[in-house]
Scaffold this motif. Structure first.
Motif, PDB file in Angstrom:
ATOM      1  N   VAL A   1       0.872  -1.171   0.000  1.00 48.71           N
ATOM      2  CA  VAL A   1       0.000   0.000   0.000  1.00 48.71           C
ATOM      3  C   VAL A   1       0.911   1.222   0.000  1.00 48.71           C
ATOM      4  O   VAL A   1       1.590   1.493   0.986  1.00 48.71           O
ATOM      5  N   ASP A   2       0.943   1.931  -1.117  1.00 50.06           N
ATOM      6  CA  ASP A   2       1.802   3.098  -1.278  1.00 50.06           C
ATOM      7  C   ASP A   2       0.957   4.355  -1.151  1.00 50.06           C
ATOM      8  O   ASP A   2       0.265   4.751  -2.091  1.00 50.06           O
ATOM      9  N   GLN A   3       1.015   4.997   0.021  1.00 47.47           N
ATOM     10  CA  GLN A   3       0.214   6.195   0.286  1.00 47.47           C
ATOM     11  C   GLN A   3       0.701   7.392  -0.509  1.00 47.47           C
ATOM     12  O   GLN A   3      -0.082   8.265  -0.857  1.00 47.47           O
ATOM     13  N   VAL A   4       2.000   7.461  -0.780  1.00 43.16           N
ATOM     14  CA  VAL A   4       2.553   8.595  -1.519  1.00 43.16           C
ATOM     15  C   VAL A   4       2.255   8.469  -3.010  1.00 43.16           C
ATOM     16  O   VAL A   4       1.854   9.423  -3.661  1.00 43.16           O
ATOM     17  N   GLY A   5       2.422   7.271  -3.543  1.00 42.62           N
ATOM     18  CA  GLY A   5       2.167   7.033  -4.966  1.00 42.62           C
ATOM     19  C   GLY A   5       0.712   6.741  -5.287  1.00 42.62           C
ATOM     20  O   GLY A   5       0.361   6.527  -6.447  1.00 42.62           O
ATOM     21  N   PHE A   6      -0.142   6.702  -4.270  1.00 40.47           N
ATOM     22  CA  PHE A   6      -1.572   6.441  -4.431  1.00 40.47           C
ATOM     23  C   PHE A   6      -1.842   5.157  -5.210  1.00 40.47           C
ATOM     24  O   PHE A   6      -2.590   5.142  -6.182  1.00 40.47           O
TER      25      PHE A   6
END
Length: 152
Positions: A62-67
């Protein structure tokens, strides 16, 4: 943005963080503001090995920065809100996230007893996980909250 009449504009956005990014771009870090709570550090949650005690399941990123989010190499087509919910649930898979904790971490607000918005968002996330994830699902703990589970 959309202009409805000569006198005003209407701004359409998915959530409060997107609105903050549009209105205050200088405050965002890496393209995303943190809302406080569990995922304020940004970055990615991932697991490459076995199921970590309390951590993300093997193969979930789950990449919060890369959405973006992937499960066993397959992309999950999630909205920002769904991505945040999945990120929260993946942080502590063995524990139940209460309604209050999810409201604080995902929406950045206090839970006032009306869980309809949370249930609706979780229903959409479950539907997407059901059709694309194959084994990754959200369990309900009635009256308390939710937890992430991996079904074999």
């Amino acid at each position: 943005m959309r202009q409805l009449d000569p006198g005003g504009l209407v701004l359409l956005c998915a959530d409060l963080d997107e609105l903050r990014e549009i209105l205050f771009p200088a405050l965002s870090s890496g393209g995303a503001l943190s809302s406080g709570g569990a995922l304020s550090s940004g970055g990615a949650l991932s697991s490459g090995g076995a199921l970590l005690p309390g951590g993300p399941p093997d193969g979930l990123v789950v990449d919060q920065v890369g959405f973006k989010a992937t499960w066993r190499g397959r992309s999950l087509p999630l909205t920002r809100l769904e991505l945040r919910m999945l990120g929260c649930l993946a942080e502590r898979t063995q524990e139940v996230w209460t309604y209050q904790e999810l409201f604080t971490a995902v929406w950045g607000s206090v839970y006032l007893g009306d869980s309809a918005i949370l249930h609706s968002a979780m229903k959409r996330l479950r539907g997407k996980l059901r059709t694309t994830a194959g084994g990754l699902e959200v369990e309900t703990v009635r009256g308390i909250g939710y937890r992430l589970a991996v079904r074999v």
